[in-house]
Design a protein around this motif. Structure first.
Motif, PDB file in Angstrom:
ATOM      1  N   LEU B  25      48.799  20.625   5.468  1.00  0.00           N
ATOM      2  CA  LEU B  25      48.573  20.024   6.788  1.00  0.00           C
ATOM      3  C   LEU B  25      47.121  20.185   7.209  1.00  0.00           C
ATOM      4  N   GLY B  26      46.561  21.316   6.850  1.00  0.00           N
ATOM      5  CA  GLY B  26      45.183  21.591   7.233  1.00  0.00           C
ATOM      6  C   GLY B  26      44.208  20.561   6.695  1.00  0.00           C
ATOM      7  N   SER B  27      44.533  19.997   5.534  1.00  0.00           N
ATOM      8  CA  SER B  27      43.619  19.026   4.954  1.00  0.00           C
ATOM      9  C   SER B  27      43.409  17.869   5.923  1.00  0.00           C
ATOM     10  N   PHE B 225      44.880  27.236   7.175  1.00  0.00           N
ATOM     11  CA  PHE B 225      44.801  25.808   7.497  1.00  0.00           C
ATOM     12  C   PHE B 225      43.428  25.261   7.138  1.00  0.00           C
ATOM     13  N   ILE B 226      42.409  26.015   7.467  1.00  0.00           N
ATOM     14  CA  ILE B 226      41.058  25.453   7.411  1.00  0.00           C
ATOM     15  C   ILE B 226      40.305  25.691   6.106  1.00  0.00           C
ATOM     16  N   ALA B 231      37.133  23.853   1.468  1.00  0.00           N
ATOM     17  CA  ALA B 231      36.693  23.988   0.079  1.00  0.00           C
ATOM     18  C   ALA B 231      36.967  22.707  -0.692  1.00  0.00           C
ATOM     19  N   ALA B 232      38.163  22.136  -0.494  1.00  0.00           N
ATOM     20  CA  ALA B 232      38.516  20.904  -1.202  1.00  0.00           C
ATOM     21  C   ALA B 232      37.604  19.763  -0.791  1.00  0.00           C
ATOM     22  N   ARG B 233      37.220  19.785   0.489  1.00  0.00           N
ATOM     23  CA  ARG B 233      36.352  18.739   1.025  1.00  0.00           C
ATOM     24  C   ARG B 233      35.016  18.691   0.294  1.00  0.00           C
ATOM     25  N   LEU B 245      44.364  19.118  -3.741  1.00  0.00           N
ATOM     26  CA  LEU B 245      43.460  20.250  -3.990  1.00  0.00           C
ATOM     27  C   LEU B 245      43.552  21.283  -2.880  1.00  0.00           C
ATOM     28  N   SER B 246      43.669  20.801  -1.637  1.00  0.00           N
ATOM     29  CA  SER B 246      43.822  21.738  -0.520  1.00  0.00           C
ATOM     30  C   SER B 246      45.048  22.602  -0.732  1.00  0.00           C
TER      31      SER B 246
END
Lengths: 305, 313
Positions: B25-27, B225-226, B231-233, B245-246
């Motif tokens: 969800l955080g993604s 969440f963040i 990191a994936a971003r 990935l998140s």
């Protein structure tokens, strides 16, 4: 009840009185400083900074432990630890925001939770050591006025008064930086240094408020009085004065209630702030919801007649 | 009594499920610049849970979630009103609302709940992963029996159900989430109800926060969440890859975090374990830091070396 009232009116002896004074002046300085934070939209940044202070406090404690001094009594070292990691936290947020493609809210959130997590790890490590004063350490999370020593209360009082004095001296400059930075720089003030000073004042208030309100809720002391005052006025100076009054009042009443009911101080002070905020939200003379609604009704009927 | 099976396995399950839900969800939240919503919601749910307990006398998962949802909705409304009538920015409005709600929750907790139930302020802040234990299975073979799985601790079963819902949500709402995250006006043109998507996302986040709250507590939920999403971003621009990935990085943070908390002290010669939730947050942050610096295209090193090479050639 009588006992509570006598506490409130300085009937409790020097120790209690200084604690009351300390908490009230902390409230006043928080309120005054908070106006500028709110005007510059830096409220959540202070959340990250306050949570980032936990590892600093723990490191300070560990340093004292390694050097063989009991951590419970050396408030100033813990304070410095808090300041250092607080500064690190601020710099980290800015670094993430400026150097990577991540946005400011992501930066604030990740710094807040990571630093706080580190603090929790260190705290759990400290709990396994056999050293006195470790129980008092967790009071920095939610605040515990009952755990405040005389020296600590005096430090809080002096520092808060200092912050208030600086804010009053630099009031005009701070206001200018918030609203017209270009003009401010053109008359010779360095915007960057004013920023540093404001950040510094914020850090000082946050770190000094750790034991009273606790770091989870300390930002409330900065934000809520200012927000309450915003509903009452559009003039900045009035806002600063009102904010200071609200902060001081809640610090005062909250401390008394906390000692009396044995509830964590942070919670009670913020609840008192909440009550003040609620009143201002509804009845604040400039933007209060009810006042506006009544004004709207008045206009409506005036036009009809 | 097999320590690993009875103590570590349930905790690991809890950690994996929590971090998976949160990071997935955080993604989307990170993409929509709503990371602070987790901060606000995680503080606000405490009040909801306490009120639910005071009104019903139970700590049933359902009542907790209901209480949390009510307070979250109220909080969102209040934040909006404060923004509009007070002329303040979202951050200030959020700060006002979530601190007051959290403080109210704390005070009610101390004054009325106290020792009646295993819910206290410290627990709310950093969870109680260490108290999870699964006594039923005696050996690895007993896991083959389906009935044994039914005796999993309540929290794990709740999280399991929640994970299924989260996956279903992401799969069914994928297109809506994608469009509303990148181009809200286009979404309106397409007939996608922004209100619906925003609301369902809010509800999902609240539910996940409540479920994870018991495991890792209020503040550390934010880390899950963040940080993995951030990191994936740094690693990819492609949405599907980013979301997956998140989730992967989230689970990795959780597992690594638990391993470090449980065994690092032993490796370093100590005897006690460290706070699991805190360690997970730290590992998540470290992974994010590593990605921020070393990510192949968008990392800082890559950017610096690219601009350096461009100047040269």
């Amino acid at each position: 009840m009588l006992e509570f009232l006598s506490l409130l009116f300085f009937g409790g002896g020097y120790n209690t009185n200084i604690v009351f004074l300390g908490a009230s002046t902390l409230g006043i300085s928080g309120g005054v400083m908070g106006v500028f934070l709110v005007l510059r939209k830096r409220a959540l940044m202070s959340d990250a900074v306050s949570h980032a202070m936990l590892p600093g406090v723990c490191v300070g404690f560990l340093l004292l432990y390694i050097l063989g001094i009991s951590g419970g009594r050396d408030f100033t070292v813990l304070l410095f630890g808090a300041l250092i990691t607080g500064i690190l936290g601020t710099l980290s947020v800015q670094w993430i925001r400026d150097q990577t493609r991540l946005t400011e809210d992501t930066a604030i959130g990740s710094v807040l939770s990571t630093f706080f997590g580190l603090g929790m790890v260190l705290l759990s490590f400290i709990q396994t050591l056999s050293v006195e004063g470790k129980a008092g350490l967790s009071s920095v999370l939610l605040g515990q006025i009952a755990a405040l020593t005389r020296m600590e209360a005096e430090v809080i009082f002096v520092v808060s008064v200092g912050v208030c004095v600086v804010c009053v001296l630099f009031l005009r400059v701070f206001v200018l930086v918030c609203f017209d930075r270009g003009y401010c720089e053109s008359i010779g003030w360095s915007g960057r240094w004013i920023d540093f000073m404001m950040m510094g004042l914020m850090l000082v208030i946050l770190s000094v408020g750790l034991k009273t309100v606790g770091l989870v809720l300390i930002i409330a002391l900065l934000i809520i009085p200012a927000a309450s005052a915003r509903f009452c006025t559009d003039d900045v100076v009035t806002m600063v004065i009102l904010s200071g009054i609200f902060g001081g009042l809640s610090g005062y009443v909250g401390t008394g209630l906390s000692a009396f009911l044995s509830v964590p101080t942070g919670g009670i002070i913020v609840v008192s702030l909440g009550v003040i905020f609620f009143v201002c939200f509804l009845f604040g003379t400039r933007r209060g919801v009810l006042v506006r609604f009544l004004g709207f009704l008045y206009e409506y009927y005036r036009r009809r007649v | 009594m097999n320590i690993f099976l009875n103590v570590d396995v349930p905790i690991l399950l809890m950690v994996i499920l929590t971090s998976f839900c949160c990071s997935l969800l955080g993604s989307f939240l990170v993409l929509r610049r709503q990371a602070m919503m987790v901060d606000a919601l995680s503080h606000v749910v405490l009040l909801g849970i306490v009120l639910a307990f005071l009104l019903t006398g139970t700590i049933e998962a359902f009542t907790m979630v209901l209480g949390a949802l009510c307070t979250s909705l109220l909080a969102i409304f209040l934040i909006g009103w404060i923004e509009r009538f007070g002329g303040m920015d979202t951050g200030t409005a959020m700060g006002v609302v979530f601190t007051i709600f959290f403080a109210l929750g704390l005070v009610l907790l101390e004054v009325f709940v106290g020792s009646r139930v295993h819910l206290d302020a410290q627990h709310a802040l950093y969870g109680a992963l260490e108290t999870i234990i699964w006594v039923t299975p005696r050996s690895w073979e007993s896991l083959l029996d389906g009935g044994v799985w039914m005796t999993l601790p309540r929290q794990i079963k709740t999280l399991g159900v929640m994970s299924i819902f989260v996956v279903l949500f992401v799969v069914f709402f994928y297109r809506a989430l994608k469009v509303t995250s990148f181009d809200r006006d286009y979404a309106r043109c397409m007939g996608i109800s922004l209100f619906l998507v925003d609301s369902v996302l809010l509800v999902m986040v609240t539910v996940v926060v409540v479920g994870s709250f018991e495991a890792v507590g209020v503040i550390l939920v934010m880390a899950l969440f963040i940080c993995p999403a951030a990191a994936a971003r740094m690693l990819t621009d492609r949405l599907v890859l980013y979301v997956v990935l998140s989730g992967v990085l989230g689970v990795l943070s959780g597992v690594l975090g638990y391993i470090c908390a449980a065994w690092l002290p032993l490796w370093l010669g100590g005897t006690q374990t460290l706070a699991t939730a805190g360690m997970i947050a730290v590992i998540a942050g470290v992974i994010q830091l590593v990605m921020m610096i070393f990510a192949p295209r968008y990392g800082i090193l890559a950017q610096k070396s690219r601009s350096f090479l461009e100047k040269k050639g």
